[in-house]
Design an enzyme around this catalytic site. Sequence first.
Site, PDB file in Angstrom:
ATOM      1  N   PRO A  33      33.358  43.918  33.908  1.00 63.10           N
ATOM      2  CA  PRO A  33      34.257  44.914  33.306  1.00 63.10           C
ATOM      3  C   PRO A  33      35.449  44.233  32.616  1.00 63.10           C
ATOM      4  O   PRO A  33      35.992  43.249  33.123  1.00 63.10           O
ATOM      5  CB  PRO A  33      34.721  45.743  34.504  1.00 63.10           C
ATOM      6  CG  PRO A  33      33.685  45.533  35.554  1.00 63.10           C
ATOM      7  CD  PRO A  33      33.140  44.157  35.334  1.00 63.10           C
ATOM      8  N   GLY A  42      38.215  38.445  35.253  1.00 60.82           N
ATOM      9  CA  GLY A  42      38.011  37.197  34.511  1.00 60.82           C
ATOM     10  C   GLY A  42      37.010  37.291  33.371  1.00 60.82           C
ATOM     11  O   GLY A  42      36.392  36.282  33.010  1.00 60.82           O
ATOM     12  N   ALA A  46      37.804  34.848  30.382  1.00 56.56           N
ATOM     13  CA  ALA A  46      37.560  33.436  30.720  1.00 56.56           C
ATOM     14  C   ALA A  46      36.062  33.160  30.785  1.00 56.56           C
ATOM     15  O   ALA A  46      35.593  32.110  30.332  1.00 56.56           O
ATOM     16  CB  ALA A  46      38.224  33.093  32.052  1.00 56.56           C
ATOM     17  N   ASP A  72      42.002  31.108  36.540  1.00 56.75           N
ATOM     18  CA  ASP A  72      40.817  31.869  36.103  1.00 56.75           C
ATOM     19  C   ASP A  72      39.797  30.957  35.421  1.00 56.75           C
ATOM     20  O   ASP A  72      38.607  30.984  35.751  1.00 56.75           O
ATOM     21  CB  ASP A  72      41.210  32.988  35.122  1.00 56.75           C
ATOM     22  CG  ASP A  72      41.932  34.138  35.812  1.00 56.75           C
ATOM     23  OD1 ASP A  72      42.302  33.981  36.994  1.00 56.75           O
ATOM     24  OD2 ASP A  72      42.130  35.181  35.162  1.00 56.75           O
TER      25      ASP A  72
END
Length: 292
Positions: free
Chosen positions: A101, A107, A110, A154
């Site tokens: 999501p 994250g 990333a 992250d």
Amino acid sequence: MEDRTAVSASAPGKIILFGEHAVVYGRPAIAAPLTHVRATATIHPARDGGVILAAPDLGVRQNLANVGTEDALALTVQQVLIAAGLQRLPDMTITVTSDIPIAAGLGSGAAITAATTRALAQFLELDIPVTDGWISDLTYEVEKIHHGTPSGIDNTVVAYERPVYFVRQTPQNLIETFSVQQPLHLLVGDTGISSSTKDVVGDVRRSWQKDPQRFNALFDGCGALSEAAREAIQTGDYEEIGRMMNQNHALLVDMTVSSPDLDRLVSTALDAGALGAKMSGGGRGGNMIALV
Ligand code: MEV
């Protein structure tokens, strides 16, 4: 067309177990990969047309030549080009998809960057060692678009894909991947409310500047919990981990980064018998995690 074959790479989502926000200020934090939700980048060679960046889930398809480096995907590609010392890229289509999501503290940004960087390194058959650290470093640069002043946790956890104990520090961040004695069963509860980590991190910075003493004490509290939690995770002391998650949530409430929806998810999880629960990530929306 050069003789290249299609490649694909993926990267996981992440949760912050302990220490979000405080980690931006040099306190330790613990994060773990969320391996069953992933971002995937697939690269197909093309005969012509330059480099096409496609994100079908978002209805985006554009030519790299027309996109500035304020775009995360374009910056990702440019960075690999520079890091690899290449003058130009072969024609190709880069397609990114994700079931993580978006704007939920899991994250996703990333993971998309890490997956794309990995896929590009494979596709271009780079002549440099493509380590998890290299993927993480390039992902960090792109994280600045999403986060402003990211701590680096992250990109680290999605690139290494292992639980990580992380301290932001100079000249080099402390990154310790560690083993988990007994598996932790974590339930992730989504508020369904998207939230900008960049905005929340910015708000915390303003509050810290206004009242450094109070906020430093809150950050210290979070950092101490991360340190102690690492021990408890390594020995498999669930009760203690749960208690510390509750304490960390209380500190995040004091930091004003929780929200009524997150607090409701936390108390619902505890009422249902969870050993501990807390918001995870940037907050003011996004996700709650509970130890069940
Ligand atoms: C976001 O996943 C975690 C924060 O601590 C920001 C950061 O570490 O960059 C809120």
